[in-house]
Design a protein around this motif. Sequence first.
Motif, PDB file in Angstrom:
ATOM      1  N   PRO A 356       0.800  -1.237   0.000  1.00  0.00           N
ATOM      2  CA  PRO A 356       0.000   0.000   0.000  1.00  0.00           C
ATOM      3  C   PRO A 356       0.823   1.273   0.000  1.00  0.00           C
ATOM      4  O   PRO A 356       0.351   2.316  -0.447  1.00  0.00           O
ATOM      5  N   SER A 522     -10.973  -2.377  10.623  1.00  0.00           N
ATOM      6  CA  SER A 522      -9.828  -1.476  10.676  1.00  0.00           C
ATOM      7  C   SER A 522      -9.258  -1.492  12.083  1.00  0.00           C
ATOM      8  O   SER A 522      -9.960  -1.753  13.053  1.00  0.00           O
ATOM      9  N   THR A 532      -7.467  -1.359   3.424  1.00  0.00           N
ATOM     10  CA  THR A 532      -6.185  -1.032   2.804  1.00  0.00           C
ATOM     11  C   THR A 532      -5.759  -2.115   1.812  1.00  0.00           C
ATOM     12  O   THR A 532      -5.253  -1.820   0.720  1.00  0.00           O
TER      13      THR A 532
END
Length: 626
Positions: A356, A522, A532
């Motif tokens: 990411p 999350s 993500t």
Amino acid sequence: MLRFDVLGPLRVTRGETELDLGFPQQRALLALLLVHAGRPVRMAELVDVLWPGPPPASAPNVVRRYVGALRRLLEPGLPPRAPGRRLPGRTGGYLLRADTDEVDLLRFRDLAQRGMRAAATGRPETAVRHFAAALPLWRGPVATGVPAATREHLHFTAVERELVRTAQMAADAALLCGRPEEVLPTLRRAAALEPLDEPLHARLVLSLAAAGLQAEALAAYDGVRRDLAAQLGVPPGPELAAAHARVLRQQVPAAGHRSAPKTPPKRPQPPQPFVRPAQLPLDLAVFAGRATELGTIDTIADTAVTAATSGGVPATVLISGMPGIGKSALAVHWAHRAADRFPDGQLHVALRGFAPDRTALQPAGALRQLLAALGVPEQRMPEGVDALAGLYRSLLAGRRMLVLLDDASGTEQLRPLLPASPGCLAVVTSRNALPSLIASGARPLHLDLPSSADARAALALRLGIRRLAAEPEAAGEIIVRCGRLPLALAAVAARAAGRRDFPLAALAVELAADRGGLDAFSGAPGTPDVRTAFAASHRSLNPPAAHLFRLLGRHTGPDLTPTAAAALADLPPRAARILLGELSEAHLITEVAPGRYVLHELLHAFATELADEAEPVAGPGTTPAP
């Protein structure tokens, strides 16, 4: 001797005589059996292909009559109701039995496989020779003469995609050894069939320029640019734009000149003594299940170990699947179990294909990491990918090593890193299906969701057996809300582990209250994050495929067809089918049956979020955008 042709007009000849294949549906039945030659096709699939709309109740009997007629045509003198040799029945279906030299598709695949193996082992001239023998067998649209509605079925379009991918690999090999003219006729035909396939058109542009046809190369680029703008409303992507720029700057080597490093490589001198690397990452202490998958890799590894003494070829296993499915965890866990099978060491490279916050590792950088692990000082490493790969393979020659290549973005990133020495095994993980790597001989291992029992075992290892046993219903609800996705289970378990005084039922209620969103998955920095992980895959898509994926958040049916996707995105059906194929290869949707796709519930939630961000749903007190 019979000869079957399906890579163009459908034909069967006996000697010099072409046979009359009968009614259109009977021809379609034969074509379907030919594209699956040697493999049984179920009756349900036969009916589905022959009747694009709702089939009549008599459809199975009609199929049986057609099979009987084809048996008598292919084997004259066959007694009534005898199955014969060519079209034997199998449980629930039929298969066509033919030798490789009797079917043009089988000959094509055999020659293409030889070309792919040669390309994968650094022999582009040999690869081009095999590809040049295979590609002329493709004489036009697959199964011409079969009803158009039938030819649009995925059984036939999948063969055309296979032909196009082979043409792309042939172009790569031809460009590498300076012989583009040998593949240009097929590239032109493939480009006409796939007017929106950017990687294919990029190779056509480069091959035309390499053959000295610069004006035609620029015209080809301009044509696909206009098509992309008119049909999809997007500009050319980076690969096609880069090919155009190379032509404009006259950076494409002319035919007859092999690609080579700009400066002569340093003469490689392997260091002494040989360094035995042990680079495997830390094994996951809470790994559970995957017994079948571990056994599959064991079998492939046995083949690789045997090849060290039998003169075989190195093995590669590709572990692919959707983001968060546990590919890296499986690869690392198996590698630790099997490390002693590879006495010369274990190498590991994180390729960062979908990282990411970092760019993907380029082949040269990966090769430098591998060579450093093998003891080569930086000052003794040659310049250029070809020279680095040559030294790397020289060091692996005659050794038994395990090479773990984690998180690959594509085949081109991988090819220079694959060992060429029998006795070595490369284990690759990727979110992409990498069909060209599989075509080169890699063994695919598609990773599906774990069973409910395995998901519960993984949760128990993270939270403790007693805690789960005390609240079995809440644990089951958590597993369901996580969609059995290992990354989601890990994220929820991390929260539960930090709140040991909270009952699991409270956590299950929180997940239910999120109403199918991703906020519950999350966590703090450094902990697993489902959103993500999904976002990294979404960013890697071409803009049209990314747009379609976002629109899937608006789709409410249990599955999706190319027709429904075309209506959803206001696209031609063929364009929608191409984009669905791209999403399937990225493992963002799953093709559960020919032409039917499903979306994991958490990926659907992610697509919905993206769709809402791009075009918020109007509610009370809001004014829709004009």
